[in-house]
Design an enzyme around this catalytic site. Structure first.
Site, short mmCIF file in Angstrom:
data_model
loop_
_atom_site.label_atom_id
_atom_site.label_comp_id
_atom_site.label_asym_id
_atom_site.label_seq_id
_atom_site.Cartn_x
_atom_site.Cartn_y
_atom_site.Cartn_z
N SER A 1 0.83 -1.20 0.00
CA SER A 1 0.00 0.00 0.00
C SER A 1 0.87 1.25 0.00
O SER A 1 1.98 1.26 0.55
CB SER A 1 -0.85 -0.02 1.28
OG SER A 1 -1.40 1.25 1.52
N TYR B 1 -1.68 -0.82 11.05
CA TYR B 1 -1.99 -1.38 9.72
C TYR B 1 -0.83 -1.13 8.76
O TYR B 1 -0.34 -2.03 8.09
CB TYR B 1 -3.29 -0.77 9.18
CG TYR B 1 -3.40 -0.89 7.68
CD1 TYR B 1 -3.67 -2.11 7.09
CD2 TYR B 1 -3.20 0.23 6.85
CE1 TYR B 1 -3.73 -2.23 5.71
CE2 TYR B 1 -3.26 0.12 5.48
CZ TYR B 1 -3.53 -1.11 4.92
OH TYR B 1 -3.57 -1.23 3.54
N LYS C 1 2.08 -3.67 6.62
CA LYS C 1 2.46 -3.65 5.19
C LYS C 1 3.98 -3.47 5.07
O LYS C 1 4.64 -4.15 4.27
CB LYS C 1 1.75 -2.53 4.44
CG LYS C 1 0.25 -2.72 4.31
CD LYS C 1 -0.10 -3.88 3.42
CE LYS C 1 -1.59 -4.14 3.33
NZ LYS C 1 -1.94 -5.40 2.69
#
Ligand code: UDP
Length: 287
Positions: free
Chosen positions: A67, A91, A95
């Site tokens: 991302s 989050y 990644k």
């Protein structure tokens, strides 16, 4: 989705795989702040399990959904793949960690071929109107929220911040049609098998264009013929001001570029919303 070792083992025992596209993962930023261990457990352990099982079965070709969040709050735009990486919430850290894990896996064994795709802001829906996004609860992201206002499920869109130093004061992002995003995966798979010495490569998947919240709302109003009432509010904590991609590397090396603009994104998002105002559920099942 939590991937258990025995599930992946069973799948790999029954079939042979040339490559894996790993899309699985929890993705709500706010929830990740509340429940970091859930995110680390699901996203990291799930990926480690997948990599172990792939390695054990001789399948060493991977495309992973990363991302643009790994750019944190970029100091300048467009974001190139060489920018320094940082994460600003759990989050994002999952990644970032998974990217690092993939780089280490490749360093440990150069038989691996791994492509990390850094998604910018995927929106829109399949042009058929049968496949689209249907988040549970209050949508975190802009376009699912706008869509729910348009079908009458929510009274107004809250605009998080109109005092940024952008053209109209609202946040700027690089929205990409999900059909273009899917095509990016096909291009990545082709790259894995074209004989290139890919190692552990990374590519941005975006359009290279920045669009503000108000521009996106105006495009959606035009596509849907619906007025989206707005409530101006303060900045959402943790939000970056302007994020958009440099697409040069994907264009050159994957021979891929996004075809669709925000008009088509809004057209297809509205088509999905209009045909399925309650997503995959019913008025009773939605909240
Ligand atoms: N945004 C907004 N209202 C919402 C959701 C999002 O104004 O209800 C804004 C947000 O501040 C950002 C842009 O829309 O400037 C895109 O937000 P989104 O959460 O979709 O993507 P991300 O911030 O993760 O790039």
């Amino acid at each position: 989705m939590t991937m258990k070792k025995k599930d992946t083992l069973l799948i790999l025992w029954v079939c042979r795989f040339d490559a894996v596209i790993h899309f699985a993962g929890l993705k709500a930023v706010g929830e990740s702040v509340q429940k970091p261990l859930l995110y680390y457990n699901n996203n990291l352990i799930g990926t480690i399990t997948l990599l172990e099982v792939m390695g054990a079965h001789g399948c060493k070709n991977l495309v992973f959904s990363s991302s643009a969040t790994v750019y944190g709050w970029p100091k300048e735009v467009p974001c190139t793949e060489e920018f320094p990486l940082c994460a600003v919430n759990p989050y994002g850290r999952t990644k970032l960690f998974i990217e690092e894990i993939c780089r280490d896996v490749y360093r440990s064994n150069s038989d691996w071929k791994i492509i990390l795709l850094r998604y910018f802001n995927p929106v829109g829906a399949h042009p058929s109107g049968h496949i689209g996004e249907d988040p549970r609860g209050i949508p975190n992201n802009l376009m699912p929220f706008v869509q729910q206002v348009a079908v009458g499920r929510r009274p107004a869109l809250t605009v998080f911040g109109n005092d940024y130093s952008t053209k109209d004061g609202t946040g700027v992002r690089d929205y990409i049609h999900i059909v273009d995003l899917s095509d990016g995966h096909v291009a990545a798979l082709q790259k894995l098998f074209d004989g290139s010495n890919i190692g552990c490569g990374v590519y941005n998947l975006g359009t290279g264009k920045g669009t503000s919240v108000l521009e996106m709302v105006a495009a959606f109003e035009k596509a849907s013929g619906k007025k989206i009432p707005l409530v101006m509010a303060g900045r959402r904590p943790g939000d970056a001001e302007i994020v958009y991609a440099s697409t040069d590397k994907a264009e050159k090396e994957l021979n891929w570029r996004a075809k669709y603009g925000i008009e088509e994104m809004c057209r297809d998002q509205w088509n999905w919303a209009n045909k399925n105002p309650w997503g995959y559920g019913t008025p009773d099942s939605a909240n």
